[in-house]
Design an enzyme around this catalytic site. Structure first.
Site, short mmCIF file in Angstrom:
data_model
loop_
_atom_site.label_atom_id
_atom_site.label_comp_id
_atom_site.label_asym_id
_atom_site.label_seq_id
_atom_site.Cartn_x
_atom_site.Cartn_y
_atom_site.Cartn_z
N CYS A 2 49.41 25.42 61.19
CA CYS A 2 48.19 26.21 61.11
C CYS A 2 48.52 27.59 60.55
O CYS A 2 49.66 28.00 60.51
CB CYS A 2 47.59 26.34 62.49
SG CYS A 2 47.32 24.74 63.24
N ARG A 27 48.25 25.99 54.42
CA ARG A 27 48.98 25.56 55.63
C ARG A 27 48.19 24.57 56.45
O ARG A 27 48.70 23.91 57.34
CB ARG A 27 49.32 26.77 56.51
CG ARG A 27 50.44 27.64 55.98
CD ARG A 27 50.62 28.85 56.88
NE ARG A 27 51.12 28.47 58.18
CZ ARG A 27 52.41 28.55 58.51
NH1 ARG A 27 53.28 28.97 57.63
NH2 ARG A 27 52.82 28.20 59.70
N TRP A 73 45.39 22.81 61.12
CA TRP A 73 45.81 21.46 60.74
C TRP A 73 45.84 20.70 62.04
O TRP A 73 46.64 20.97 62.93
CB TRP A 73 47.20 21.50 60.10
CG TRP A 73 47.65 20.17 59.59
CD1 TRP A 73 47.28 19.57 58.41
CD2 TRP A 73 48.52 19.25 60.25
NE1 TRP A 73 47.88 18.35 58.30
CE2 TRP A 73 48.64 18.11 59.40
CE3 TRP A 73 49.21 19.25 61.46
CZ2 TRP A 73 49.42 17.01 59.74
CZ3 TRP A 73 49.98 18.16 61.79
CH2 TRP A 73 50.08 17.05 60.94
N ASN A 99 49.58 28.27 66.94
CA ASN A 99 50.26 27.34 66.04
C ASN A 99 51.32 26.66 66.88
O ASN A 99 52.10 27.34 67.56
CB ASN A 99 50.91 28.12 64.88
CG ASN A 99 51.26 27.21 63.71
OD1 ASN A 99 51.08 25.99 63.80
ND2 ASN A 99 51.75 27.80 62.65
N GLY A 100 51.35 25.34 66.89
CA GLY A 100 52.34 24.63 67.71
C GLY A 100 51.65 23.57 68.55
O GLY A 100 50.48 23.26 68.33
N GLU A 486 61.44 11.06 44.42
CA GLU A 486 60.58 12.24 44.32
C GLU A 486 59.33 11.93 43.50
O GLU A 486 58.22 12.34 43.85
CB GLU A 486 61.36 13.41 43.71
CG GLU A 486 60.54 14.60 43.32
CD GLU A 486 59.79 15.26 44.49
OE1 GLU A 486 60.01 14.87 45.65
OE2 GLU A 486 58.95 16.13 44.21
N LYS A 490 55.52 12.44 44.91
CA LYS A 490 54.52 13.26 44.20
C LYS A 490 53.24 12.46 43.97
O LYS A 490 52.14 12.93 44.24
CB LYS A 490 55.09 13.72 42.84
CG LYS A 490 56.11 14.80 42.96
CD LYS A 490 55.53 16.18 43.14
CE LYS A 490 55.55 16.82 44.46
NZ LYS A 490 56.59 16.68 45.42
N GLU A 493 51.39 11.64 47.34
CA GLU A 493 50.86 12.73 48.18
C GLU A 493 49.69 13.46 47.54
O GLU A 493 48.92 14.10 48.24
CB GLU A 493 51.94 13.71 48.58
CG GLU A 493 52.49 14.58 47.48
CD GLU A 493 53.44 15.66 48.05
OE1 GLU A 493 53.23 16.15 49.15
OE2 GLU A 493 54.41 15.97 47.35
N HIS A 509 67.12 -7.57 45.41
CA HIS A 509 67.33 -7.93 46.83
C HIS A 509 66.03 -7.92 47.59
O HIS A 509 66.02 -7.70 48.81
CB HIS A 509 68.36 -6.97 47.45
CG HIS A 509 69.70 -7.03 46.77
ND1 HIS A 509 70.56 -8.09 46.91
CD2 HIS A 509 70.27 -6.18 45.90
CE1 HIS A 509 71.63 -7.87 46.17
NE2 HIS A 509 71.49 -6.72 45.55
N LYS A 608 51.29 22.82 53.67
CA LYS A 608 52.45 23.27 52.89
C LYS A 608 53.69 23.47 53.74
O LYS A 608 54.79 23.25 53.27
CB LYS A 608 52.11 24.60 52.19
CG LYS A 608 53.20 25.11 51.27
CD LYS A 608 53.44 24.17 50.11
CE LYS A 608 54.51 24.67 49.18
NZ LYS A 608 54.88 23.68 48.16
C1 AGP Z 1 56.61 18.02 49.02
O1 AGP Z 1 55.76 17.88 47.90
C2 AGP Z 1 55.86 18.04 50.32
N1 AGP Z 1 54.88 19.04 50.34
C3 AGP Z 1 56.78 18.04 51.52
O2 AGP Z 1 57.52 16.84 51.48
C4 AGP Z 1 57.79 19.21 51.62
O3 AGP Z 1 58.79 19.08 50.62
C5 AGP Z 1 58.47 19.10 53.00
O4 AGP Z 1 57.48 19.29 53.98
C6 AGP Z 1 59.60 20.12 53.20
O5 AGP Z 1 59.07 21.41 53.11
P1 AGP Z 1 60.13 22.65 53.07
O6 AGP Z 1 60.92 22.50 51.80
O7 AGP Z 1 59.28 23.88 53.10
O8 AGP Z 1 61.01 22.53 54.28
#
Ligand code: AGP
Length: 613
Positions: A2, A27, A73, A99-100, A486, A490, A493, A509, A608
């Protein structure tokens, strides 16, 4: 994950809070709200994004110079207005943003309900403010004291900001564990509180960061910080560099698009000041590493989450090949639960763009309990992972706002390349001539990235051609395997298309059973030592009716006769090729998401910075 913003001073609090929340919306954006105290506590909240809260405020403004706000969030309690923060106590005396996770909230809620408390939400957070009010009824009036008592009853990690109707001259903020930070901005007779610095950097560059088990009492004329045990703390005041231009979208449609296109510049900044081209050496002063200490390290363990974890998989190749040091890469969310075999001959590298990912911070804590040297590669200046490490390397990528990480990924790979060369220098595992060669390779990167970006139209066409796909396979070998992972992340997500990254050699396999005309395969088949093997994988997929998109090296005409579509990249130094081969995959995800009308910068269910477990 959050976002929290608080203000106390001479100005109207609401506009400052909303402005700060806007910069934190990445966030979490299930709901947003704020409370302003001016004799009474006035709350405005709404489900959904911040523009809904703005609408509420336009219809029903609040005035006052003391306030707290929150973007949520959702963890406990569905995204809904009644679950939005701030939460107010039953008798309207106290209000909280949080937050938490209160891990023992169910038992606390049951006790409070028995005591006659009526809850207005399903959240874990509400128990905090109801507990405080119950305690106040026993005669404790000071908000700081009340917070210190109540927080002893909470299990979990927390960042909490509180206001009290009976003490309208202060905010109280506290931090337990790594559920996101608490930054305190110092102004002229005004103070700011935020879970992330970008929220308040426009108002001040002087920041204090609460550490674990610290509590701050903040008035319009100053602050006091103590440990929860009551010991006074004199905090360090950090001056944070801020470039408002780089934090804005500019002429781009989305932050993600801007950040993809910033990569030639961000990689230039990552390299800047760290390479002595004249003497052919790498310089990493923030690592605080001596040759003796470098030579005493027997193993490197790299921990990270998500995209940063895939970056770590690339870095393994660098450190093992250049510094001849064994590297183990682990998910930060798994690491601390396997009682890892690390000690004072190990070094732990934590890679984290935000510097606040709770699992990665917990891995750092685990390493410190076992006397392991800790380095971090971080982007957010002043973040927890930067401050608690024994040495760090900044990504220097500038603010990354898009939830999907792009420039942080490529700059964290380059940072690991620099780290590997630095370790090689200190451990004597490469000659001066070799070092110069590797350094010259790195100098090519900004141009190679620019050339990769020139493929955007080709990639956009491919996104349109395969726009009907509901599943996607990304395959690669060797140093390109992490890029396949990766690329899949991308795509899934931000476009919500199911995508999987797989080592190409593993296809036979099992996963090859998935191949048919409806399952496009993106194969990374650059002309490197594994090229022939990748051609074989492409043939295998084609033989089963699969549609293949190949990532290939310019001039490779043969592959065009084997794959359905080709994206060409310039010839590149093999070790550094992942930094460019990811670019078309970032663009593929971006255009696929656009075609689907998805929210590119704030994809559903994501945030984020993941500050909850
Ligand atoms: C990546 O596109 C995502 N948003 C997510 O996997 C991110 O890389 C992950 O949460 C790690 O975040 P950080 O690098 O701030 O620790």
């Amino acid at each position: 994950m959050c976002g929290i913003v608080g203000y106390i001073g001479q100005r109207e609090a609401a506009p400052i809070i909303v402005d700060g929340l806007t910069r934190l919306e990445y966030r979490g954006y299930d709901s947003a709200g704020l409370a302003v105290l001016n004799g009474k506590i006035h709350i405005r909240r709404d489900v959904g994004k911040l523009h809904n809260l703005r609408q509420r405020l336009a219809e029903n403004p609040v005035n006052g110079t003391l306030g707290i706000g929150h973007t949520r969030w959702a963890t406990h309690g569905v995204p809904a207005e009644h679950n939005a923060h701030p939460h107010i106590s039953m008798n309207g005396q106290f209000v909280v943003v949080h937050n938490g996770i209160v891990e023992n909230y169910l038992s606390l809620r049951a006790e409070l309900t028995t005591a006659g408390v009526t809850f207005q939400s399903e959240t874990d957070t509400e128990v905090i403010v109801q507990l405080i009010e119950q305690l106040a009824r026993l005669g404790i009036t000071d908000l700081t004291e009340l917070a210190q008592c109540v927080v002893q009853q909470l299990r979990g990690a927390h960042a909490i900001v509180l206001m009290s109707k009976s003490q309208p001259d202060r905010l109280v903020a506290l931090r337990i564990g790594n559920a996101g930070g608490i930054a305190i901005g110092i102004g002229e007779n005004e103070y700011f509180v935020a879970s992330d610095m970008p929220a308040i950097l426009d108002y001040t560059d002087q920041m204090i960061f609460l550490e674990h088990r610290q509590i701050a009492t903040i008035t319009a004329h100053g602050y006091t910080i103590k440990t929860l045990d009551g010991d006074s703390i004199v905090p360090e005041i950090h001056v944070i560099p801020h470039d408002p231009v780089s934090a804005a979208k500019g002429e781009y449609r989305h932050f993600m698009q801007k950040e993809i296109y910033e990569q030639p510049r961000s990689i230039t900044d990552t390299l800047g000041g760290r390479i002595d081209f004249e003497h052919g050496r790498v310089i990493l002063p923030d690592l605080n590493l001596t040759p003796e200490r470098a030579q005493s390290i027997s193993r490197l363990v790299t921990v990270a989450c998500g995209t940063s974890y895939y970056s770590a998989l690339v870095g393994k190749f660098y450190v093992e090949q250049l510094a001849r040091l064994h590297v183990e890469v682990d998910y930060a969310s798994e690491f601390r639960y396997r009682d890892p075999l690390i000690d004072n001959t190990t070094a732990l590298l934590a890679i984290t763009q935000s510097g606040e990912t709770v699992d990665t911070l917990a891995a750092i804590e685990e390493a410190h309990t076992k006397n392991t040297l800790v380095w971090s590669i971080v982007n957010a200046i002043g973040s927890q992972a930067m401050r608690v490490a024994d040495g760090y390397i900044s990504m220097n990528a500038g603010p990354e706002i898009g939830v999907a990480s792009t420039k942080a990924f490529t700059t964290s790979i380059v940072d690991q390349y620099l780290l590997a060369l630095y370790l090689a220098q200190l451990r004597g595992t490469v000659s001066s001539a070799q070092l110069r060669h590797y350094i010259q390779d790195a100098a090519q990167l900004p141009n190679l990235i620019s050339e990769a970006l020139e493929q955007e139209k080709v990639v956009q066409h491919i996104a349109e051609k395969y726009g009907d796909a509901v599943n996607f396979l990304f395959v690669g070998r060797g140093i390109q395997y992490p890029i396949a992972l990766e690329g899949a992340l991308k795509l899934k997500e931000i476009s919500y298309i199911h995508a999987e990254g797989y080592p190409a050699g593993e296809m036979k396999h099992g996963p090859i059973a998935l191949i048919d005309a409806k399952m496009p395969v993106l194969a990374i088949a650059l002309q490197d030592s594994l090229y022939e093997k990748m051609i074989s994988q492409i043939e295998q997929a084609k033989a089963r009716g699969g549609r293949v998109i190949a990532l290939a090296t310019q001039g490779d005409k043969f592959i065009a006769s084997r794959a359905d579509d080709v994206i060409y990249l310039p010839p590149m130094p093999p070790l550094l090729s992942p930094v460019a081969s990811v670019i078309p995959l970032q663009l593929l995800a971006y255009h696929s998401a656009l075609l689907r009308g998805a929210d590119v910068d704030q994809p559903r269910n994501l945030a984020k910075s993941v500050t909850v477990e």
